[in-house]
Design a protein around this motif. Structure first.
Motif, PDB file in Angstrom:
ATOM      1  N   ALA A 244      26.187  15.255  59.650  1.00 60.18           N
ATOM      2  CA  ALA A 244      25.071  14.588  58.993  1.00 60.18           C
ATOM      3  C   ALA A 244      25.026  13.093  59.281  1.00 60.18           C
ATOM      4  CB  ALA A 244      25.147  14.819  57.484  1.00 60.18           C
ATOM      5  N   ILE A 245      26.165  12.493  59.608  1.00 63.45           N
ATOM      6  CA  ILE A 245      26.215  11.026  59.747  1.00 63.45           C
ATOM      7  C   ILE A 245      26.464  10.568  61.181  1.00 63.45           C
ATOM      8  CG2 ILE A 245      26.951  10.653  57.363  1.00 63.45           C
ATOM      9  CD1 ILE A 245      29.819  10.380  58.417  1.00 63.45           C
ATOM     10  N   GLU A 246      26.458  11.500  62.111  1.00 60.76           N
ATOM     11  CA  GLU A 246      26.792  11.159  63.502  1.00 60.76           C
ATOM     12  C   GLU A 246      25.897  10.047  64.053  1.00 60.76           C
ATOM     13  OE1 GLU A 246      27.528  13.482  67.763  1.00 60.76           O
ATOM     14  OE2 GLU A 246      26.597  14.521  66.077  1.00 60.76           O
ATOM     15  N   LYS A 247      24.588  10.180  63.876  1.00 60.40           N
ATOM     16  CA  LYS A 247      23.661   9.170  64.414  1.00 60.40           C
ATOM     17  C   LYS A 247      23.829   7.828  63.710  1.00 60.40           C
ATOM     18  CE  LYS A 247      20.060  12.378  65.975  1.00 60.40           C
ATOM     19  NZ  LYS A 247      18.646  12.816  65.821  1.00 60.40           N
ATOM     20  N   GLU A 248      24.012   7.867  62.389  1.00 57.75           N
ATOM     21  CA  GLU A 248      24.133   6.616  61.632  1.00 57.75           C
ATOM     22  C   GLU A 248      25.387   5.844  62.023  1.00 57.75           C
ATOM     23  OE1 GLU A 248      21.213   9.064  59.625  1.00 57.75           O
ATOM     24  OE2 GLU A 248      23.224   9.505  60.370  1.00 57.75           O
ATOM     25  N   ILE A 249      26.492   6.571  62.217  1.00 57.11           N
ATOM     26  CA  ILE A 249      27.738   5.913  62.631  1.00 57.11           C
ATOM     27  C   ILE A 249      27.583   5.344  64.032  1.00 57.11           C
ATOM     28  CG2 ILE A 249      30.176   6.274  63.180  1.00 57.11           C
ATOM     29  CD1 ILE A 249      29.664   6.322  60.209  1.00 57.11           C
ATOM     30  N   THR A 250      27.016   6.144  64.949  1.00 56.54           N
ATOM     31  CA  THR A 250      26.837   5.704  66.340  1.00 56.54           C
ATOM     32  C   THR A 250      25.943   4.465  66.423  1.00 56.54           C
ATOM     33  OG1 THR A 250      27.107   7.970  67.148  1.00 56.54           O
ATOM     34  CG2 THR A 250      26.024   6.398  68.627  1.00 56.54           C
ATOM     35  N   ASN A 251      24.880   4.446  65.618  1.00 57.56           N
ATOM     36  CA  ASN A 251      23.928   3.334  65.667  1.00 57.56           C
ATOM     37  C   ASN A 251      24.311   2.166  64.774  1.00 57.56           C
ATOM     38  OD1 ASN A 251      22.187   4.660  67.495  1.00 57.56           O
ATOM     39  ND2 ASN A 251      21.215   5.796  65.840  1.00 57.56           N
ATOM     40  N   GLY A 252      25.434   2.283  64.072  1.00 57.00           N
ATOM     41  CA  GLY A 252      25.925   1.167  63.274  1.00 57.00           C
ATOM     42  C   GLY A 252      25.174   0.935  61.976  1.00 57.00           C
ATOM     43  N   TYR A 253      24.583   1.995  61.398  1.00 56.73           N
ATOM     44  CA  TYR A 253      23.870   1.842  60.132  1.00 56.73           C
ATOM     45  C   TYR A 253      24.812   1.936  58.932  1.00 56.73           C
ATOM     46  CZ  TYR A 253      19.766   2.714  63.041  1.00 56.73           C
ATOM     47  OH  TYR A 253      18.809   2.658  64.014  1.00 56.73           O
ATOM     48  N   MET A 254      25.969   2.556  59.122  1.00 55.79           N
ATOM     49  CA  MET A 254      26.979   2.652  58.071  1.00 55.79           C
ATOM     50  C   MET A 254      28.327   2.846  58.751  1.00 55.79           C
ATOM     51  SD  MET A 254      26.426   6.539  56.546  1.00 55.79           S
ATOM     52  CE  MET A 254      24.719   6.278  56.089  1.00 55.79           C
ATOM     53  N   GLY A 255      29.392   2.771  57.979  1.00 58.11           N
ATOM     54  CA  GLY A 255      30.720   2.931  58.555  1.00 58.11           C
ATOM     55  C   GLY A 255      31.536   3.934  57.765  1.00 58.11           C
ATOM     56  N   LYS A 256      32.562   4.496  58.407  1.00 63.96           N
ATOM     57  CA  LYS A 256      33.434   5.444  57.706  1.00 63.96           C
ATOM     58  C   LYS A 256      34.679   4.713  57.225  1.00 63.96           C
ATOM     59  CE  LYS A 256      35.641   7.136  61.948  1.00 63.96           C
ATOM     60  NZ  LYS A 256      36.019   8.325  62.734  1.00 63.96           N
ATOM     61  N   ILE A 257      35.087   5.034  56.018  1.00 58.91           N
ATOM     62  CA  ILE A 257      36.267   4.414  55.416  1.00 58.91           C
ATOM     63  C   ILE A 257      37.500   5.221  55.815  1.00 58.91           C
ATOM     64  CG2 ILE A 257      37.370   3.733  53.254  1.00 58.91           C
ATOM     65  CD1 ILE A 257      34.589   3.705  51.968  1.00 58.91           C
ATOM     66  N   ASP A 258      38.466   4.554  56.386  1.00 59.12           N
ATOM     67  CA  ASP A 258      39.711   5.229  56.761  1.00 59.12           C
ATOM     68  C   ASP A 258      40.603   5.350  55.530  1.00 59.12           C
ATOM     69  OD1 ASP A 258      39.077   5.504  59.484  1.00 59.12           O
ATOM     70  OD2 ASP A 258      39.637   3.428  59.862  1.00 59.12           O
ATOM     71  N   VAL A 259      40.834   6.593  55.123  1.00 56.35           N
ATOM     72  CA  VAL A 259      41.626   6.870  53.922  1.00 56.35           C
ATOM     73  C   VAL A 259      42.701   7.891  54.281  1.00 56.35           C
ATOM     74  CG1 VAL A 259      41.550   7.678  51.529  1.00 56.35           C
ATOM     75  CG2 VAL A 259      39.590   6.471  52.488  1.00 56.35           C
ATOM     76  N   GLN A 260      43.872   7.743  53.678  1.00 54.78           N
ATOM     77  CA  GLN A 260      44.948   8.713  53.905  1.00 54.78           C
ATOM     78  C   GLN A 260      44.471  10.122  53.552  1.00 54.78           C
ATOM     79  OE1 GLN A 260      48.489   7.696  51.755  1.00 54.78           O
ATOM     80  NE2 GLN A 260      48.857   5.793  52.874  1.00 54.78           N
ATOM     81  N   GLY A 261      44.764  11.079  54.432  1.00 57.65           N
ATOM     82  CA  GLY A 261      44.416  12.468  54.164  1.00 57.65           C
ATOM     83  C   GLY A 261      43.051  12.900  54.671  1.00 57.65           C
ATOM     84  N   LEU A 262      42.271  11.965  55.201  1.00 55.65           N
ATOM     85  CA  LEU A 262      40.965  12.323  55.747  1.00 55.65           C
ATOM     86  C   LEU A 262      41.052  12.439  57.266  1.00 55.65           C
ATOM     87  CD1 LEU A 262      38.400  10.264  53.647  1.00 55.65           C
ATOM     88  CD2 LEU A 262      39.180  12.595  53.326  1.00 55.65           C
TER      89      LEU A 262
END
Length: 293
Positions: A244-262
């Motif tokens: 669901a978020i592939e395009k948004e992450i690629t285009n820099g509209y949002m970012g993923k939070i690096d969390v332990q266990g993910l």
């Protein structure tokens, strides 16, 4: 009798004899006669009529519910007979939960249509709970859901794994601060989640249970697209499928939070009845497996 049931269902859904007659290419008196004959056969009135509306009574509710299932089974029976001599063709009712239906299913349908243009798919997108019920009632030939269905009433099979990621708006402190984060560090954040009955909501609640914490504030929204727009706008963070978020992450509209266990992993499963499958359904399942592979 199947024609009488079909006319009855159309009248109920149109809430009007004239509109039903027009769509069925029949005269209004003919439609009325079909309904009278059905009521005589059942032994009671099924519809409450007035100049302004046509409504189901209690008996009508029962007949309508079962009529939909009977007509769906009749269509499936006819398709199975046709399959004995013909190539994959005909109608195919597909249901999917929102993530799969909005971000993956269109690509599978496009691939199938290029190779099997005689198949006529119809698509229904609902949350996981609603898709399960529609398959049970024979309103869908196949359902694709998030998670796994454990009852014996339907055949359930895992077809793919899905990675769930936590996303935040650009500039959010959890993206800019470079330290190792745990799920407990996110407890004070505003979480934007899907409604109860959604597979994505179930995945989020499973993650919270595993991490032994409950967010202080949850906003509940009814669509993944609305959640993504809200995250981009800075309203909060969310747990969403990588699809669901592939395009948004690629285009820099949002970012993923690096969390332990993910990433947190869940499954996509298909639901079907255990009876014979039409060639159209087998063809679709083959296209689905090919795409996900």
């Amino acid at each position: 009798m199947d024609q009488h049931l079909a006319v009855f269902v159309k009248v109920v859904e149109k809430e009007n004899f004239s509109k039903a007659a027009e769509e069925l290419h029949m005269t209004q008196p003919a439609v009325s006669q079909y309904i009278r004959t059905l009521e005589e056969s059942i032994g009671t009135r099924l519809l409450e009529r007035s100049n302004k509306y046509v409504r189901l009574n209690q008996a009508g509710e029962i007949v309508y519910h079962h009529a939909k299932e009977i007509l769906a089974l009749y269509t499936k029976m006819q398709s199975l007979v046709d399959d004995l001599t013909n190539k994959a063709s005909g109608p195919l009712a597909i249901g999917a939960s929102y993530t799969f239906g909005e971000y993956i299913l269109p690509h599978i349908i496009a691939r199938m249509q290029r190779e099997y243009p005689q198949i006529s798919p119809s698509i229904k997108i609902q949350n996981t709970k609603e898709i399960i019920e529609l398959v049970k009632m024979h309103q869908l030939d196949i359902g694709i859901i998030e998670g796994f269905f454990k009852e014996d009433t339907l055949n359930s099979e895992v077809v793919s794994e899905d990675n769930m990621l936590i996303v935040a708006p650009l500039g959010h402190h959890l993206l800019t601060e470079k330290w190792e984060k745990r799920m407990s560090d996110l407890a004070e954040e505003t979480w934007i989640l899907r409604e109860e009955g959604s597979g994505t909501r179930e995945a989020a609640e499973n993650l919270f249970r595993m991490s032994e914490f409950t967010p202080k504030k949850i906003l509940e929204f009814g669509s993944t697209q609305l959640i993504k727009e809200s995250v981009e706008a800075g309203l909060g963070i969310s747990l969403l499928s990588q699809w669901a978020i592939e395009k948004e992450i690629t285009n820099g509209y949002m970012g993923k939070i690096d969390v332990q266990g993910l990433p947190f992993k869940r499954n996509f499963s298909i639901l079907t009845h255990t009876s014979y499958q039409t060639k159209a359904l087998k063809t679709f399942i083959g296209s689905l497996r090919g795409y996900l592979a």
